[in-house]
Design an enzyme around this catalytic site. Structure first.
Site, mmCIF file in Angstrom:
data_model
loop_
_atom_site.group_PDB
_atom_site.id
_atom_site.type_symbol
_atom_site.label_atom_id
_atom_site.label_comp_id
_atom_site.label_asym_id
_atom_site.label_seq_id
_atom_site.Cartn_x
_atom_site.Cartn_y
_atom_site.Cartn_z
ATOM 1 N NE ARG A 157 10.286 -4.775 1.643
ATOM 2 C CZ ARG A 157 10.532 -3.640 0.897
ATOM 3 N NH1 ARG A 157 9.987 -3.082 -0.436
ATOM 4 N NH2 ARG A 157 11.231 -2.641 2.055
ATOM 5 N N GLY A 158 10.339 -9.458 -2.655
ATOM 6 C CA GLY A 158 10.141 -10.632 -3.853
ATOM 7 C C GLY A 158 9.667 -12.679 -3.532
#
Length: 424
Positions: free
Chosen positions: A363-364
């Site tokens: 997700r980062g």
């Protein structure tokens, strides 16, 4: 068109085209009115108006329908606007640039996934979030749909609308401003998810679904103030909807699913309690807000607030030009976002930063790429630079790092250090 529909119908279609229009070709609905209900029917040569159940609102003559609709809608909008509480202008907020930037980037690209705002009490967190209402753009929705279905995206359509599209029926479309829905701490699960429509059950003897706050927030913003104090069962509901983009309700023999894609904005004070890591990871960005220490800035904030409390309308008017300029910037950035490019080399370096910081999951990486593109679009550029990435990467990664109780350095500084190490 005039030869087919006649002069009065052509005039109606020209006048009403800006209010409600079909998704492909012009189909003018007819009206069916009785004392009980008002419903749309597809018919050439008439006009349709959606009335309130059991309360017919209009006396209709074909020659003046357009003027009646226009005047009634304008009066309703004006009355609603005047009845609302005055909102502090976004452009008038002093400082807190990190928080304001995170909010703007999420409006430009809702797929960033929202923002978590943590900081001291009394630093304007809630005021800033509420002030975002004035800047929200308009979107296309299916008229009368409780889920604000997108007529062009099947993933954001409710089941009823999708069935209409499958059957080839025409969709009535209108433009509305993006919703901002507040989730109170004391809300019940039924109010959030939706429940059985008791009125229909008693009067008509049928089981019907009454949509909740998640339905209202679809394609909009869900604002949770003091999110770290939210009850666990509501946190579970938010986690489920945020993960899948759909809300599924099982109640009294009814099973119904509807789209629930929203920008999740949470705010809170870390001294009052920590947020569950599962929910924290669902926020795309994380903004830290601190108390202003500069004496002159503090005086300016106090004076501006006093001016607003004394005469909200006059204060809002003084920032009207700046607000309109911000609205134009956001609209321009949203339209140009799809054309913004990011070099392969920069993508690799972003992922390298994430890997070396031991960030769990991907997700980062995804959020940093999206946020950098949104920032480039906001600045009017079609290519992402390393400076754009340096601006957004602390907000995208700091809440995803593993906590070390012995580490005294701020997680945002750790991200910046690693960024310069990789990008140098």
């Amino acid at each position: 068109m005039a030869t087919i529909l006649g002069p009065s119908s052509a005039a109606i279609s020209a006048s009403c085209g800006s209010l409600i229009y079909p998704s492909s070709k012009l189909v003018i609905p007819s009206i069916s009115i009785n004392t009980g209900s008002c419903s749309w029917k597809k018919f050439y040569g008439g006009i349709g108006i959606q009335g309130t159940k059991g309360k017919p609102q209009f006396h209709i003559a074909v020659t003046n329908v357009a003027s009646e609709i226009n005047s009634v809608q304008q009066a309703q909008k004006l009355g609603a606007k005047e009845s609302q509480r005055p909102v502090y202008p976004f452009a008038a907020i002093v400082g807190q640039d990190e928080m304001k930037l995170c909010l703007l980037l999420n409006v430009i690209d809702p797929k960033i996934g929202g923002v978590m705002i943590m900081g001291d009490r009394g630093t304007g967190k809630s005021t800033t979030v509420r002030s975002l209402v004035d800047l929200l753009p308009e979107i296309k929705v299916v008229f009368g749909d409780p889920y604000n279905s997108d007529p062009e995206d099947p993933e954001s359509m409710g089941i009823e609308v999708r069935e209409k599209v499958t059957k080839g029926e025409e969709l009535m479309i209108t433009m509305i401003k993006i919703n901002m829905v507040d989730l109170p701490l004391g809300a019940t699960e039924d109010r959030v998810c939706g429940t059985i429509d008791i009125e229909k059950a008693l009067t008509e003897g049928v089981k019907a679904f009454e949509p909740g706050l998640l339905a209202k927030a679809n394609r909009g913003i869900l604002d949770v103030d003091e999110v770290n104090l939210l009850d666990d069962h509501l946190v579970d509901v938010l986690l489920d909807s945020a993960a899948s983009g759909w809300n599924t309700v099982e109640r009294e023999g009814i099973s119904i699913s509807h789209p629930a894609r929203f920008i999740l904005i949470g705010s809170g004070n870390p001294e009052e309690g920590e947020l569950r890591p599962q929910l924290l990871d669902r926020f795309g960005m994380h903004a830290q807000v601190g108390t202003v220490r500069d004496a002159e800035l503090r005086v300016k904030i106090v004076e501006e607030r006093a001016r607003f409390d004394k005469n909200p309308k006059e204060f809002r008017d003084s920032y009207k030009a700046e607000q309109e300029k911000l609205q134009q910037q956001i609209a321009s950035a949203r339209s140009s976002l799809s054309s913004v490019q990011i070099d392969q080399d920069l993508k690799v370096k972003i992922s390298q930063v994430c890997a070396e910081l031991n960030v769990d999951g991907l997700r980062g990486d995804i959020v940093t790429n999206r946020a950098a593109k949104a920032l480039a679009a906001l600045k009017g550029r079609d290519c992402v630079t390393a400076e754009d990435i340096a601006t957004v990467i602390p907000n995208c990664l700091r809440h995803r790092l593993r906590k070390d109780p012995l580490e005294s350095i701020d997680s945002g500084l750790l991200v910046i250090e690693k960024f310069y190490e990789v990008f140098s």
